[in-house]
Design a protein around this motif. Sequence first.
Motif, PDB file in Angstrom:
ATOM      1  N   LYS A   1      19.010  24.964 -52.039  1.00 60.01           N
ATOM      2  CA  LYS A   1      18.164  24.897 -50.850  1.00 60.01           C
ATOM      3  C   LYS A   1      18.312  23.538 -50.194  1.00 60.01           C
ATOM      4  O   LYS A   1      18.109  22.501 -50.828  1.00 60.01           O
ATOM      5  CB  LYS A   1      16.697  25.144 -51.219  1.00 60.01           C
ATOM      6  CG  LYS A   1      15.744  25.092 -50.023  1.00 60.01           C
ATOM      7  CD  LYS A   1      16.052  26.167 -49.002  1.00 60.01           C
ATOM      8  CE  LYS A   1      15.080  26.119 -47.837  1.00 60.01           C
ATOM      9  NZ  LYS A   1      15.410  27.143 -46.813  1.00 60.01           N
ATOM     10  N   ARG A   2      18.679  23.562 -48.900  1.00 60.47           N
ATOM     11  CA  ARG A   2      18.815  22.328 -48.133  1.00 60.47           C
ATOM     12  C   ARG A   2      17.859  22.368 -46.947  1.00 60.47           C
ATOM     13  O   ARG A   2      17.682  23.396 -46.307  1.00 60.47           O
ATOM     14  CB  ARG A   2      20.247  22.141 -47.626  1.00 60.47           C
ATOM     15  CG  ARG A   2      21.291  21.983 -48.730  1.00 60.47           C
ATOM     16  CD  ARG A   2      22.655  21.636 -48.150  1.00 60.47           C
ATOM     17  NE  ARG A   2      23.665  21.491 -49.197  1.00 60.47           N
ATOM     18  CZ  ARG A   2      24.435  22.473 -49.632  1.00 60.47           C
ATOM     19  NH1 ARG A   2      24.308  23.691 -49.103  1.00 60.47           N
ATOM     20  NH2 ARG A   2      25.311  22.268 -50.578  1.00 60.47           N
ATOM     21  N   TYR A   3      17.263  21.206 -46.666  1.00 64.73           N
ATOM     22  CA  TYR A   3      16.454  21.012 -45.475  1.00 64.73           C
ATOM     23  C   TYR A   3      17.152  19.944 -44.638  1.00 64.73           C
ATOM     24  O   TYR A   3      16.982  18.751 -44.887  1.00 64.73           O
ATOM     25  CB  TYR A   3      15.037  20.572 -45.828  1.00 64.73           C
ATOM     26  CG  TYR A   3      14.261  21.572 -46.643  1.00 64.73           C
ATOM     27  CD1 TYR A   3      13.591  22.630 -46.032  1.00 64.73           C
ATOM     28  CD2 TYR A   3      14.188  21.461 -48.032  1.00 64.73           C
ATOM     29  CE1 TYR A   3      12.863  23.548 -46.777  1.00 64.73           C
ATOM     30  CE2 TYR A   3      13.464  22.377 -48.783  1.00 64.73           C
ATOM     31  CZ  TYR A   3      12.805  23.413 -48.142  1.00 64.73           C
ATOM     32  OH  TYR A   3      12.093  24.327 -48.893  1.00 64.73           O
TER      33      TYR A   3
ATOM     34  N   LYS B   1      18.834  16.963 -46.423  1.00 70.97           N
ATOM     35  CA  LYS B   1      18.173  16.790 -47.719  1.00 70.97           C
ATOM     36  C   LYS B   1      18.419  18.023 -48.574  1.00 70.97           C
ATOM     37  O   LYS B   1      18.088  19.147 -48.183  1.00 70.97           O
ATOM     38  CB  LYS B   1      16.669  16.580 -47.509  1.00 70.97           C
ATOM     39  CG  LYS B   1      15.825  16.661 -48.770  1.00 70.97           C
ATOM     40  CD  LYS B   1      16.065  15.493 -49.698  1.00 70.97           C
ATOM     41  CE  LYS B   1      15.098  15.534 -50.877  1.00 70.97           C
ATOM     42  NZ  LYS B   1      15.341  14.425 -51.811  1.00 70.97           N
ATOM     43  N   THR B   2      18.996  17.823 -49.755  1.00 73.15           N
ATOM     44  CA  THR B   2      19.225  18.920 -50.695  1.00 73.15           C
ATOM     45  C   THR B   2      18.116  18.895 -51.733  1.00 73.15           C
ATOM     46  O   THR B   2      18.060  18.007 -52.577  1.00 73.15           O
ATOM     47  CB  THR B   2      20.595  18.789 -51.384  1.00 73.15           C
ATOM     48  OG1 THR B   2      21.619  18.801 -50.386  1.00 73.15           O
ATOM     49  CG2 THR B   2      20.823  19.942 -52.351  1.00 73.15           C
TER      50      THR B   2
ATOM     51  N   THR C   1       9.809  23.927 -54.617  1.00 68.97           N
ATOM     52  CA  THR C   1      10.769  24.639 -53.769  1.00 68.97           C
ATOM     53  C   THR C   1      11.371  25.814 -54.512  1.00 68.97           C
ATOM     54  O   THR C   1      11.536  26.910 -53.961  1.00 68.97           O
ATOM     55  CB  THR C   1      11.875  23.677 -53.310  1.00 68.97           C
ATOM     56  OG1 THR C   1      11.293  22.597 -52.571  1.00 68.97           O
ATOM     57  CG2 THR C   1      12.893  24.392 -52.440  1.00 68.97           C
TER      58      THR C   1
ATOM     59  N   ASP D   1      10.519  30.885 -49.261  1.00 66.54           N
ATOM     60  CA  ASP D   1      11.629  30.136 -48.683  1.00 66.54           C
ATOM     61  C   ASP D   1      12.914  30.895 -48.971  1.00 66.54           C
ATOM     62  O   ASP D   1      13.070  31.470 -50.062  1.00 66.54           O
ATOM     63  CB  ASP D   1      11.727  28.722 -49.276  1.00 66.54           C
ATOM     64  CG  ASP D   1      10.735  27.754 -48.646  1.00 66.54           C
ATOM     65  OD1 ASP D   1      10.214  28.088 -47.564  1.00 66.54           O
ATOM     66  OD2 ASP D   1      10.490  26.691 -49.228  1.00 66.54           O
TER      67      ASP D   1
ATOM     68  N   THR E   1      19.498  28.494 -49.347  1.00 59.82           N
ATOM     69  CA  THR E   1      20.690  28.217 -48.553  1.00 59.82           C
ATOM     70  C   THR E   1      21.899  28.886 -49.180  1.00 59.82           C
ATOM     71  O   THR E   1      22.801  29.365 -48.474  1.00 59.82           O
ATOM     72  CB  THR E   1      20.914  26.701 -48.451  1.00 59.82           C
ATOM     73  OG1 THR E   1      19.733  26.078 -47.946  1.00 59.82           O
ATOM     74  CG2 THR E   1      22.078  26.374 -47.544  1.00 59.82           C
TER      75      THR E   1
END
Length: 410
Positions: A9-11, A14-15, A42, A51, A54
Amino acid sequence: MIEAVGLTKRYGDKTAVYNLSFQVRPGAVTGFLGPNGSGKSTTMRMILGLDNPTAGSVTIGGYPYRKLPNAPRQVGALLDAKAVHGGRHARNHLLSLAQLSGIPGRRVDEVLGVVGLQDVAKKRSKGFSLGMGQRLGIAAALLGDPQVLLFDEPVNGLDPEGILWVRNLMKSLAAEGRTVFVSSHLMSEMAVTADHLIVIGRGQLLADMSVTDFISANSADFARVRTPHTEPQLREKLAGALTEAGGHVMSEQDGCLRVTGLPLPRISDIAHEADVRLWELSPHQASLEEAYMRMTQGAVDYRSTTDQKAGLQQPLPPGAQPPMPVAGQGQPGWYAPPPPQQGYAPPQPVPGAAPGPYGAAPNPYAQPGVPAAPAAPAQPPAAPAAAPQASERPAGAPQASAPTTTEDAR
């Protein structure tokens, strides 16, 4: 069973979670550990479909959460105990959740009794304490009698009796063959509650093993050896004999010897051969907390620095004596005459201290050999407050720019 495969999961840049794979099996309490910011919340959000990953996937019983038929009756979760409408009664909150999931209303009263909130069922949740809110959140997770349960910090705000109740609840749910996944920072609770551990750091898997194996893999067992404190020469004699036999000996602050590399029977034989009496010979195994700290020490994002309060107190000049106490000082009615008028003397730099943002005042928290943080952009100074008239302060008293607090004086 919960199964994650290559979960990422990446934002933006930011990973939060990277290539995370694990399984949470039924019939055991699985602890989910990791430092703050490691990606635990997360990961749990991705398990519950809140969520989207990714990359990779996570399934419950072979299906993504969003494709589970009537998911609330198969999966229960407590992620945020405060996610409750404060104006609703506790019972009405649970009743609305039950109606949305097709759960009979009688189940609401059952779970209120399980968590001990039956006496406050008709009170609004905004008046609940933190512990009561946790109990209500646990009741919501148990509402559908699910086979899979996820809890994020379930003992937060609970008193010792409540913590014991949660511990027994987790164990009883696992004993019924359910999948129980618990995230917590309380190592002492995880040590007595969890059967298996999944530990992550900076979004990556660090360990996936039983509690016993985790402690053994991340700690060094040792023996504590104590000799009569009235005969220090015997301790030195024994330390030499143990070192000769291939052991590693360290002295502890309480006078004991910490011995590694030799089993307890061998230590006993060596002491007997050296004619040294022992007052203590005990095995020591690290706690889960010690093993966890060793495992995650390189994955902690926020570290404290030493609070060097001594830097706030300037050393006295050579030959100077501290001021003598004045009789009556600090008592009601005591009055100190104003000091004589003196010229202004700029503060002298402290050896090893970094300059302040404006380069005038020294930084008392600077450490020798540590570069100072870059200075913040200079801001125009605020307009000074109007100075008091001469009649408002004693003649010769220094003008104060701001009130001084007890902490500043220190």
